[in-house]
Design a protein around this motif. Structure first.
Motif, mmCIF file in Angstrom:
data_model
loop_
_atom_site.group_PDB
_atom_site.id
_atom_site.type_symbol
_atom_site.label_atom_id
_atom_site.label_comp_id
_atom_site.label_asym_id
_atom_site.label_seq_id
_atom_site.Cartn_x
_atom_site.Cartn_y
_atom_site.Cartn_z
ATOM 1 N N PRO A 80 63.809 31.211 8.132
ATOM 2 C CA PRO A 80 62.228 30.708 7.569
ATOM 3 C C PRO A 80 63.208 29.051 6.887
ATOM 4 C CG PRO A 80 63.199 32.339 6.548
ATOM 5 C CD PRO A 80 64.193 32.064 7.508
ATOM 6 N N GLN A 120 64.517 27.910 4.388
ATOM 7 C CA GLN A 120 65.189 28.209 3.511
ATOM 8 C C GLN A 120 66.925 26.405 3.915
ATOM 9 O OE1 GLN A 120 68.136 30.899 3.503
ATOM 10 N NE2 GLN A 120 66.456 31.667 2.670
ATOM 11 N N ALA A 168 67.795 24.563 0.962
ATOM 12 C CA ALA A 168 69.082 24.108 0.676
ATOM 13 C C ALA A 168 69.220 22.153 -0.072
ATOM 14 C CB ALA A 168 69.982 24.389 1.713
ATOM 15 N N TYR A 203 76.295 25.633 5.049
ATOM 16 C CA TYR A 203 76.862 27.443 3.607
ATOM 17 C C TYR A 203 75.976 28.038 4.396
ATOM 18 C CZ TYR A 203 80.596 24.463 1.935
ATOM 19 O OH TYR A 203 81.728 23.696 1.784
ATOM 20 N N ILE A 204 74.540 27.523 4.597
ATOM 21 C CA ILE A 204 73.367 28.274 4.748
ATOM 22 C C ILE A 204 72.963 28.930 6.119
ATOM 23 C CG2 ILE A 204 70.819 28.596 3.835
ATOM 24 C CD1 ILE A 204 72.602 28.108 1.384
ATOM 25 N N PRO A 218 75.868 30.393 8.929
ATOM 26 C CA PRO A 218 75.629 31.872 8.325
ATOM 27 C C PRO A 218 75.334 32.531 9.178
ATOM 28 C CG PRO A 218 77.027 30.347 6.930
ATOM 29 C CD PRO A 218 76.425 29.821 7.795
ATOM 30 N N ILE A 219 73.891 32.771 8.695
ATOM 31 C CA ILE A 219 72.802 33.499 8.678
ATOM 32 C C ILE A 219 72.642 33.742 10.492
ATOM 33 C CG2 ILE A 219 70.654 33.870 8.092
ATOM 34 C CD1 ILE A 219 70.554 32.473 6.025
ATOM 35 N N ARG A 254 75.096 35.545 11.984
ATOM 36 C CA ARG A 254 74.657 36.725 11.636
ATOM 37 C C ARG A 254 73.524 37.187 12.850
ATOM 38 N NH1 ARG A 254 76.752 35.576 6.829
ATOM 39 N NH2 ARG A 254 77.580 37.014 6.278
ATOM 40 N N ILE A 314 73.662 41.454 6.221
ATOM 41 C CA ILE A 314 73.945 41.453 4.707
ATOM 42 C C ILE A 314 73.080 42.864 4.109
ATOM 43 C CG2 ILE A 314 72.445 40.349 3.067
ATOM 44 C CD1 ILE A 314 72.846 38.308 5.783
ATOM 45 N N PRO A 315 73.407 43.581 3.211
ATOM 46 C CA PRO A 315 72.990 44.851 1.800
ATOM 47 C C PRO A 315 71.471 44.376 2.201
ATOM 48 C CG PRO A 315 75.197 44.176 1.130
ATOM 49 C CD PRO A 315 74.522 43.416 2.113
ATOM 50 N N TYR A 361 69.293 43.452 3.839
ATOM 51 C CA TYR A 361 68.597 41.906 4.519
ATOM 52 C C TYR A 361 68.356 42.704 6.445
ATOM 53 C CZ TYR A 361 67.872 37.515 6.819
ATOM 54 O OH TYR A 361 67.262 35.864 7.088
ATOM 55 N N GLU A 387 63.226 31.802 -1.594
ATOM 56 C CA GLU A 387 64.527 31.565 0.057
ATOM 57 C C GLU A 387 65.496 31.292 -0.308
ATOM 58 O OE1 GLU A 387 63.504 30.296 2.049
ATOM 59 O OE2 GLU A 387 61.093 30.063 2.361
ATOM 60 N N PHE A 399 69.459 32.849 -0.345
ATOM 61 C CA PHE A 399 70.019 32.703 1.169
ATOM 62 C C PHE A 399 70.624 33.746 0.814
ATOM 63 C CE2 PHE A 399 71.356 28.002 -1.529
ATOM 64 C CZ PHE A 399 69.715 27.585 -0.331
ATOM 65 N N HIS A 456 72.635 36.001 2.607
ATOM 66 C CA HIS A 456 73.946 36.011 2.564
ATOM 67 C C HIS A 456 74.912 36.106 1.594
ATOM 68 C CE1 HIS A 456 74.063 32.389 3.208
ATOM 69 N NE2 HIS A 456 75.510 32.032 3.755
ATOM 70 N N ALA A 492 68.364 40.469 -0.976
ATOM 71 C CA ALA A 492 67.803 41.574 -0.111
ATOM 72 C C ALA A 492 67.319 43.280 -1.190
ATOM 73 C CB ALA A 492 67.849 42.080 0.864
#
Lengths: 243, 230, 243
Positions: free
Chosen positions: A135, A138, A142, A155-156, A159-160, A163, A236-237, A239, C88, C90, C92, C136
């Protein structure tokens, strides 16, 4: 079928006095893994930089990324390896060219770099798509917190994005390993190359290729299982990344 | 930098490079793509047919092919096709089928695995309501596929299929490992004969690059057009 | 605190998103911005911390010109808190890490300092026990409260809210508004894009009504709700207050 099977061939000594045919194949397998892993590290490093460039707001950055990807994607890997191996040393100043030609293990380095750069273009495309799928908010969030563009990616976004693209990256890693077989054309005796020489020495074509096939399947299984494990441990839990 | 090079070697061998080499490459690409798409569609339909065993076999085939390097598969078929020929024709000895046939069989079998995955994704992208509506009108499974699902799916995945065909075009250069006279093979023969590796390989790179670039540009245009219509 | 003067913004050559917008927010003041969707309210608020670039006019934030190319934007943005429509957070990072990241990377606080601050703020928005969860795993209302806490952790001089409740299920709106009301009563400078007229009545000092990129009405709360001067504002109010 008029073919004489001989499965015990693997335990017969191979010419050259360095063990059995099976040892020969194992050496090929090891070289395939080494080349594949080195190429993959190069592909990840260059692919990440180029992939990020393709998502920056700067027009220049985008075009650099675009040109890079088109360059490496629109030539057969085989031709690229020939360029690195046969053409590059001739285009450099004489002394450098000579030095390049005399490096021991030149096929290995050429293969790792050539395949690595070839695959980096594909990693870049995957990563850029992954970042673009996040999105827009994000990056804004940041930025609004005062993170610089570099920090926002570090950092944002990255990493996402990494994944999210884990499944396609798994297949690109497998492609990298498979592509090492192309390097037999510049004299890298990896798994396919060893199977080929076993066939030439022993005339047991199908045994040699069957063994190589089984080894490639094993590599695939190990990589797929390993990556699935990695994917699960990084999940990620709550997500859902597989959207 | 290029003072010691002789680019005239390219001009002298243009006829051989294109009339023989590129013709071989393009014919192989076109026939392989055609065969690969037909066979790939069959595999995709097997996987989606609902018959467990059939789907399993098709799935195993796809996974198997996709686990192997193309170079190894080329070697496999090069040695295997004569035996298959012998088995089919009932001859007493392995049949010599020629380099082109062997390469063609290889690429059809190999690319079908990749094409089938594209087809499968395309078919699955058609909403469930479409086959349901066709069934409600009394169409059979084959008719539903032939007249309703496949035409829509094919349109959606046309750009991806064409992109895969560009990859195939580049991949055909790997028949080099069997010393076949494709474009790269031809360039390489001239290169070895005249000792002009740099010139010939650079030229081959430029030709592959130009064709692939032009083709992917065309695919991108097509994609843009299709997405507007939808 | 926030001076917006004659701001113009274009998307491409034809569409003007903001037309000659002029207003200001004084220290300790709460200003609500409302208007139909597409009226430019979100764009305007995003111009304040330069998340959106604009072509004409000036915005001055605590004496610093936002549109001056020499302005250190990350540093400036770190001093203004922003809350987004879609939270928004993050995904992760754990809740506590969401609150600590910018404190450490932008403000240079030590980890312990950042954690202490984060825990204090989480306690304040009533979510201390969720600190080790991932975004999440929380409800929308909880996520938005975390987002507010994340912005507050930077000790902002002002807070910007971009439709903070419009992505929430109805039953979660009040838990977020309660936090915002408390904040307003403590004297925080706030610029809030929202349709929540109850919130505006309760704590706003002024209300700005925007339509088609223009500031149509900029009035004290009492005047705005008492007798809006423009037809467009009257129509808008009657529509959203009808229920």
């Amino acid at each position: 079928m008029s073919y004489n099977w001989n499965w015990s061939i693997f335990f017969e000594p191979a010419p050259g006095g360095t063990g059995t045919y099976f040892d020969m194949l194992l050496r090929g397998l090891w070289l395939t893994i080494q080349t594949g892993v080195c190429a993959w590290i190069i592909a990840l490093a260059f692919g990440s930089v180029i992939g990020v460039l393709r998502t920056l707001p700067s027009k220049t950055a985008y075009w650099i990324g675009f040109a890079y990807v088109e360059f490496f994607r629109n030539m057969p890997l085989l031709v690229q390896l020939f360029l690195w191996f046969f053409v590059l040393p001739e285009l450099l100043p004489r002394s450098w060219g000579l030095w390049l030609k005399q490096i021991p293990d030149a096929p290995f380095y050429t293969a790792a770099i050539g395949i690595g750069l070839f695959m980096s273009a594909r990693v870049a495309v995957q990563l850029a798509a992954g970042i673009a799928s996040l999105p827009r908010g994000q990056k804004q969030a940041a930025t609004a917190l005062g993170l610089t563009t570099f920090q926002a990616y570090r950092y944002i976004l990255l990493p996402i994005a990494f994944r999210i693209i884990m499944p396609p990256l798994t297949s690109e890693f497998l492609n990298t390993i498979k592509n090492t077989a192309v390097a037999i054309t510049i004299g890298l005796i990896e798994l396919t190359g060893q199977a080929r020489s076993m066939q030439e020495f022993s005339f047991q074509v199908f045994e040699a290729f069957t063994a190589a096939t089984v080894m490639y399947l094993l590599i695939n299984i190990v990589v797929v299982v390993g990556m699935r494990f990695l994917e699960r441990s990084l999940a990620i839990p709550g997500y859902i990344t597989g959207k | 930098m290029f003072v010691n090079f002789d680019f005239d070697v390219i001009r002298r061998s243009l006829g051989y490079l294109f009339l023989d080499g590129m013709t071989f490459t393009l014919t192989l690409t076109a026939l392989s793509a055609l065969g690969g798409i037909v066979f790939g569609t069959l595999i995709a339909l097997m996987r989606l047919s609902g018959f467990k065993l059939l789907g399993r076999i098709a799935g195993l085939y796809v996974d198997f092919m996709r686990s192997l390097p193309l170079v190894l598969v080329i070697f496999w078929f090069y040695f295997l096709v004569p035996y298959i020929g012998q088995w089919v024709t009932g001859a007493s000895r392995p049949v010599n089928v020629g380099a082109f046939t062997s390469a063609l069989v290889t690429f059809i079998m190999f690319e079908a695995a990749y094409f089938s995955e594209i087809m499968r994704a395309g078919i699955q992208s058609i909403s469930k309501g479409q086959p349901a509506a066709a069934n409600a009108l009394g169409l059979t499974y084959a008719q539903t596929m032939r007249y309703v699902v496949l035409p829509q799916a094919f349109r959606n995945m046309l750009p991806v299929l064409l992109t895969q065909t560009i990859v195939l075009f580049q991949d055909t250069s790997l028949v080099y490992v069997l010393s076949m006279p494709d474009f790269l093979g031809a360039a390489s023969k001239v290169a070895q004969r005249d000792g002009r590796l740099v010139e010939m390989y650079l030229f081959a790179a430029v030709v592959y690059f130009t064709i692939s670039c032009a083709a992917s540009f065309a695919v991108r245009r097509l994609q843009a057009r299709i997405s507007i219509v939808r | 605190m926030i001076e917006i003067s004659h701001v113009d913004k274009w998307y491409g050559p034809t569409f003007q998103a903001l037309k000659d917008c002029t207003t200001s927010v004084a220290k300790g003041e709460v200003v609500v911005v409302c208007g139909p969707s597409g009226s430019g309210k979100s764009t305007l608020i995003k111009c304040v911390n330069a998340l959106e670039p604009f072509q004409g006019g000036d915005i001055i934030l605590d004496g610093i010109k936002v549109n001056d190319p020499r302005t250190d934007l990350p540093k400036l943005r770190a001093r203004v808190g922003m809350v987004f429509q879609h939270f928004e957070l993050f995904p992760h990072l754990k809740i506590i890490e969401n609150l600590c990241l910018a404190q450490e990377k932008v403000l240079g606080r030590s980890h312990d300092e950042a954690v202490a601050k984060a825990e204090k703020l989480l306690d304040r928005v009533g979510l201390k026990e969720h600190a080790r969860k991932y975004p999440a795993e929380l409800s929308g209302g909880q996520q938005q409260r975390v987002a507010i806490a994340r912005a507050l952790a930077m000790d902002p001089i002002a807070m910007l809210f971009d439709e903070p409740t419009s992505a929430l299920d109805p039953e979660m709106i009040s838990e977020v508004l309660d936090v915002m009301v408390d904040l307003a009563r403590e004297g925080m400078t706030m610029m809030v894009v929202t349709h929540e007229m109850g919130f505006a009545r309760k704590v706003a000092h002024r209300v700005i009504f925007m339509d088609r990129g223009e500031i149509v009405e900029d009035a004290l709360k009492e005047d705005f709700f008492g007798s809006p001067r423009s037809d467009r504002a009257q129509k808008f109010l009657s529509k959203i207050l009808a229920h």
